[in-house]
Design a protein around this motif. Structure first.
Motif, PDB file in Angstrom:
ATOM      1  N   THR A  80      33.879  40.443  50.031  1.00 43.20           N
ATOM      2  CA  THR A  80      33.673  41.559  49.106  1.00 43.20           C
ATOM      3  C   THR A  80      34.975  42.321  48.963  1.00 43.20           C
ATOM      4  N   GLU A  81      35.439  42.437  47.729  1.00 39.82           N
ATOM      5  CA  GLU A  81      36.691  43.140  47.454  1.00 39.82           C
ATOM      6  C   GLU A  81      36.664  43.587  45.998  1.00 39.82           C
ATOM      7  N   ARG A  82      37.192  44.766  45.751  1.00 43.47           N
ATOM      8  CA  ARG A  82      37.225  45.280  44.384  1.00 43.47           C
ATOM      9  C   ARG A  82      38.014  44.353  43.459  1.00 43.47           C
ATOM     10  N   ALA A  83      39.057  43.724  43.997  1.00 41.46           N
ATOM     11  CA  ALA A  83      39.906  42.829  43.200  1.00 41.46           C
ATOM     12  C   ALA A  83      39.183  41.545  42.796  1.00 41.46           C
ATOM     13  N   ASN A  84      38.024  41.249  43.381  1.00 45.61           N
ATOM     14  CA  ASN A  84      37.238  40.084  42.962  1.00 45.61           C
ATOM     15  C   ASN A  84      36.768  40.240  41.528  1.00 45.61           C
ATOM     16  N   ARG A  85      36.683  41.453  41.072  1.00 42.14           N
ATOM     17  CA  ARG A  85      36.265  41.746  39.701  1.00 42.14           C
ATOM     18  C   ARG A  85      37.510  41.756  38.835  1.00 42.14           C
ATOM     19  N   LEU A  86      37.851  40.617  38.241  1.00 42.95           N
ATOM     20  CA  LEU A  86      39.092  40.467  37.481  1.00 42.95           C
ATOM     21  C   LEU A  86      39.124  41.370  36.256  1.00 42.95           C
ATOM     22  N   THR A  87      38.038  41.374  35.524  1.00 40.43           N
ATOM     23  CA  THR A  87      37.891  42.244  34.354  1.00 40.43           C
ATOM     24  C   THR A  87      36.459  42.758  34.373  1.00 40.43           C
ATOM     25  N   ARG A  88      36.103  43.498  33.368  1.00 39.36           N
ATOM     26  CA  ARG A  88      34.734  44.013  33.275  1.00 39.36           C
ATOM     27  C   ARG A  88      33.718  42.871  33.248  1.00 39.36           C
ATOM     28  N   ASP A  89      34.114  41.742  32.646  1.00 41.97           N
ATOM     29  CA  ASP A  89      33.184  40.637  32.439  1.00 41.97           C
ATOM     30  C   ASP A  89      33.399  39.434  33.351  1.00 41.97           C
ATOM     31  N   GLN A  90      34.515  39.367  34.062  1.00 40.85           N
ATOM     32  CA  GLN A  90      34.835  38.174  34.844  1.00 40.85           C
ATOM     33  C   GLN A  90      34.944  38.450  36.337  1.00 40.85           C
ATOM     34  N   PHE A  91      34.410  37.520  37.124  1.00 41.82           N
ATOM     35  CA  PHE A  91      34.483  37.558  38.584  1.00 41.82           C
ATOM     36  C   PHE A  91      35.367  36.410  39.044  1.00 41.82           C
ATOM     37  N   GLY A  92      36.197  36.663  40.046  1.00 42.22           N
ATOM     38  CA  GLY A  92      37.014  35.617  40.652  1.00 42.22           C
ATOM     39  C   GLY A  92      37.266  35.972  42.106  1.00 42.22           C
ATOM     40  N   CYS A  93      36.696  35.206  43.013  1.00 44.86           N
ATOM     41  CA  CYS A  93      36.837  35.507  44.441  1.00 44.86           C
ATOM     42  C   CYS A  93      38.275  35.261  44.879  1.00 44.86           C
ATOM     43  N   ARG A  94      38.860  36.239  45.546  1.00 45.33           N
ATOM     44  CA  ARG A  94      40.234  36.131  46.024  1.00 45.33           C
ATOM     45  C   ARG A  94      40.339  35.231  47.249  1.00 45.33           C
ATOM     46  N   ARG A  95      39.227  34.965  47.920  1.00 40.50           N
ATOM     47  CA  ARG A  95      39.264  34.134  49.127  1.00 40.50           C
ATOM     48  C   ARG A  95      38.975  32.664  48.825  1.00 40.50           C
ATOM     49  N   CYS A  96      37.847  32.368  48.173  1.00 40.83           N
ATOM     50  CA  CYS A  96      37.462  30.953  47.998  1.00 40.83           C
ATOM     51  C   CYS A  96      37.672  30.431  46.582  1.00 40.83           C
ATOM     52  N   GLY A  97      37.925  31.320  45.610  1.00 39.88           N
ATOM     53  CA  GLY A  97      38.207  30.875  44.256  1.00 39.88           C
ATOM     54  C   GLY A  97      37.006  30.747  43.333  1.00 39.88           C
ATOM     55  N   LEU A  98      35.800  31.044  43.822  1.00 39.95           N
ATOM     56  CA  LEU A  98      34.627  30.990  42.948  1.00 39.95           C
ATOM     57  C   LEU A  98      34.855  31.908  41.752  1.00 39.95           C
ATOM     58  N   ALA A 121      30.752  37.977  35.627  1.00 39.54           N
ATOM     59  CA  ALA A 121      30.435  38.973  36.655  1.00 39.54           C
ATOM     60  C   ALA A 121      28.940  39.278  36.714  1.00 39.54           C
ATOM     61  N   ASP A 122      28.275  39.323  35.580  1.00 35.95           N
ATOM     62  CA  ASP A 122      26.839  39.619  35.568  1.00 35.95           C
ATOM     63  C   ASP A 122      26.027  38.506  36.226  1.00 35.95           C
ATOM     64  N   VAL A 123      26.447  37.270  36.045  1.00 30.88           N
ATOM     65  CA  VAL A 123      25.741  36.144  36.662  1.00 30.88           C
ATOM     66  C   VAL A 123      25.922  36.191  38.180  1.00 30.88           C
ATOM     67  N   VAL A 124      27.148  36.439  38.628  1.00 35.46           N
ATOM     68  CA  VAL A 124      27.420  36.528  40.064  1.00 35.46           C
ATOM     69  C   VAL A 124      26.621  37.679  40.679  1.00 35.46           C
ATOM     70  N   ALA A 125      26.596  38.821  40.011  1.00 39.27           N
ATOM     71  CA  ALA A 125      25.818  39.960  40.512  1.00 39.27           C
ATOM     72  C   ALA A 125      24.331  39.609  40.580  1.00 39.27           C
ATOM     73  N   GLY A 126      23.829  38.896  39.586  1.00 44.13           N
ATOM     74  CA  GLY A 126      22.430  38.486  39.587  1.00 44.13           C
ATOM     75  C   GLY A 126      22.098  37.551  40.744  1.00 44.13           C
ATOM     76  N   VAL A 127      23.008  36.649  41.059  1.00 42.19           N
ATOM     77  CA  VAL A 127      22.807  35.749  42.199  1.00 42.19           C
ATOM     78  C   VAL A 127      22.745  36.570  43.491  1.00 42.19           C
ATOM     79  N   ASN A 128      23.623  37.558  43.612  1.00 44.90           N
ATOM     80  CA  ASN A 128      23.636  38.395  44.812  1.00 44.90           C
ATOM     81  C   ASN A 128      22.362  39.231  44.932  1.00 44.90           C
TER      82      ASN A 128
END
Length: 69
Positions: A21-39, A43-50
């Motif tokens: 979990t890191e604020r930088a994982n949220r690349l833009t308002r709409d895009q998610f990119g994990c800084r550790r594993c690259g997933l 962003a809305d889909v990732v949040a829904g999975v969580n």
């Protein structure tokens, strides 16, 4: 239909694959990119999975049989 209310805090910053979990994982308002594993993904889909995963974890406690004395 039953439902469980879960806390949605940090769900768009939390990686469902590696748990980072890191604020930088949220690349833009709409895009998610994990800084550790690259997933990466929307962003809305990732949040829904969580949110789904948190609800599944909580459901175990709701449906567990009461402990016997």
């Amino acid at each position: 239909m039953p439902f469980i209310e879960v806390d949605a805090a940090y769900t768009s910053q939390h990686c469902p694959r590696c748990g980072h979990t890191e604020r930088a994982n949220r690349l833009t308002r709409d895009q998610f990119g994990c800084r550790r594993c690259g997933l990466a993904g929307p962003a809305d889909v990732v949040a829904g999975v969580n949110v789904r995963d948190r609800a599944r974890s909580a459901w175990v406690f709701v449906t567990a049989p009461a402990p016997s004395p």
